[in-house]
Design an enzyme around this catalytic site. Structure first.
Site, PDB file in Angstrom:
ATOM      1  N   SER A 240       9.510  46.165 -45.614  1.00  0.00           N
ATOM      2  CA  SER A 240       9.549  46.582 -47.010  1.00  0.00           C
ATOM      3  C   SER A 240       8.133  46.899 -47.461  1.00  0.00           C
ATOM      4  CB  SER A 240      10.125  45.452 -47.870  1.00  0.00           C
ATOM      5  OG  SER A 240       9.954  45.709 -49.255  1.00  0.00           O
TER       6      SER A 240
ATOM      7  N   TYR B 115      11.460  36.677 -50.212  1.00  0.00           N
ATOM      8  CA  TYR B 115      11.582  38.063 -49.745  1.00  0.00           C
ATOM      9  C   TYR B 115      10.258  38.543 -49.163  1.00  0.00           C
ATOM     10  CZ  TYR B 115      13.145  42.931 -49.769  1.00  0.00           C
ATOM     11  OH  TYR B 115      13.510  44.206 -49.387  1.00  0.00           O
TER      12      TYR B 115
END
Length: 279
Positions: free
Chosen positions: A144, A157
């Site tokens: 990401s 995350y």
């Protein structure tokens, strides 16, 4: 790998978003598919779309929780048996979770790590022997933009996506060093218009950051600018170019540049800007 024609690609998280678009675009390029997702209904919809795009490709599917290591290895074995070879594994499945570090419970943190990072590890180790046997293989792991920078309220995350990046960069070096006929790419999407942010869990601890847990995910997703279709195109182009890292979206390119130019001061900038936009 200059062409996907007659290759076999396995994709996790294929029931929606980037995983679905990867399946559709690979089918369009005459690539056979082994698709998995924990969501059977979404997976069935993807298969229908794939068959509509190209009814001639071979498609198999499996309900799969990528955090279940034995299940992932069983699936890899089944894919090899069903398709006779495997050329690509897209370790794409992932979830999001919002919480301050002080506020999360260990089970929530662990679940994010087990899926986002553990799923990548499981998929890589399960499929790598088959990719080597094929003589032309590629591992594509979804990190990401939050594997390049960190932001407040998403520690689990961030940790999982930084881990994916480090793992994949190590993997690529090992494959190069051993002259394996397999390569690896780390994918870093910016804001992609999928359901991951809207469907993410956010606990009350983010109130300490001035955020409303009931709307934080929706406000985050409202800032996303790149379609899943575009993201899949960029990923597949990156595979054909054998890129080590693929940045998706102008926001990802900007964030990557900012981190390079301001490796620590970016934290002051991004934290304030992002939190202000989400309030």
């Amino acid at each position: 790998m200059k062409s996907f024609k007659n290759k076999v690609a396995a994709i996790t998280g294929a029931g929606s978003g980037m995983g679905r678009e990867l399946a559709i675009q690979l089918a369009e390029q005459e690539c056979n598919l082994a698709l998995s997702d924990v969501n059977e209904a979404g997976l069935a919809e993807t298969i229908q779309l794939v068959k509509k795009k190209n009814p001639n490709v071979s498609v198999t599917s499996q309900k799969l929780d990528v955090s279940d290591r034995s299940a992932v290895f069983d699936w890899a074995s089944k894919v090899a048996k069903d398709h006779n070879k495997i050329n690509l594994i897209f370790n794409n499945a992932g979830i999001a979770f919002g919480s301050t570090i002080e506020g999360f419970e260990s089970k929530d943190f662990q679940r994010v790590m087990d899926i986002n990072f553990g799923g990548v590890v499981n998929g890589t180790q399960a499929f790598l022997p088959y990719l080597k046997e094929s003589g032309e293989g590629h591992i594509i792991n979804t990190s990401s933009v939050f594997g390049i920078i960190a932001v407040p309220g998403t520690s689990a995350y961030n940790a999982s996506k930084f881990a994916v990046r480090g793992f994949t960069e190590t993997l690529r070096q090992e494959l190069d060093f051993t002259k394996a006929k397999v390569s690896a790419t780390s994918v870093h999407p910016g804001g992609i218009k999928t359901a991951i942010a809207k469907s993410s869990k956010t606990n009350d601890s983010v109130k300490a950051l001035g955020l409303d847990p009931s709307t934080a995910g929706e406000k985050m997703s409202a800032q996303f600018i790149t379609s899943a279709e575009k993201a899949a195109k960029v990923i597949l182009k990156g595979v054909k170019k054998n890129s080590r890292r693929v940045l998706i979206g102008p926001d990802a390119v900007f964030v990557d540049l900012m981190q390079r130019l301001l490796p620590t001061f970016y934290q002051v900038i991004i934290g304030k800007v992002l939190l202000r936009q989400m309030r």
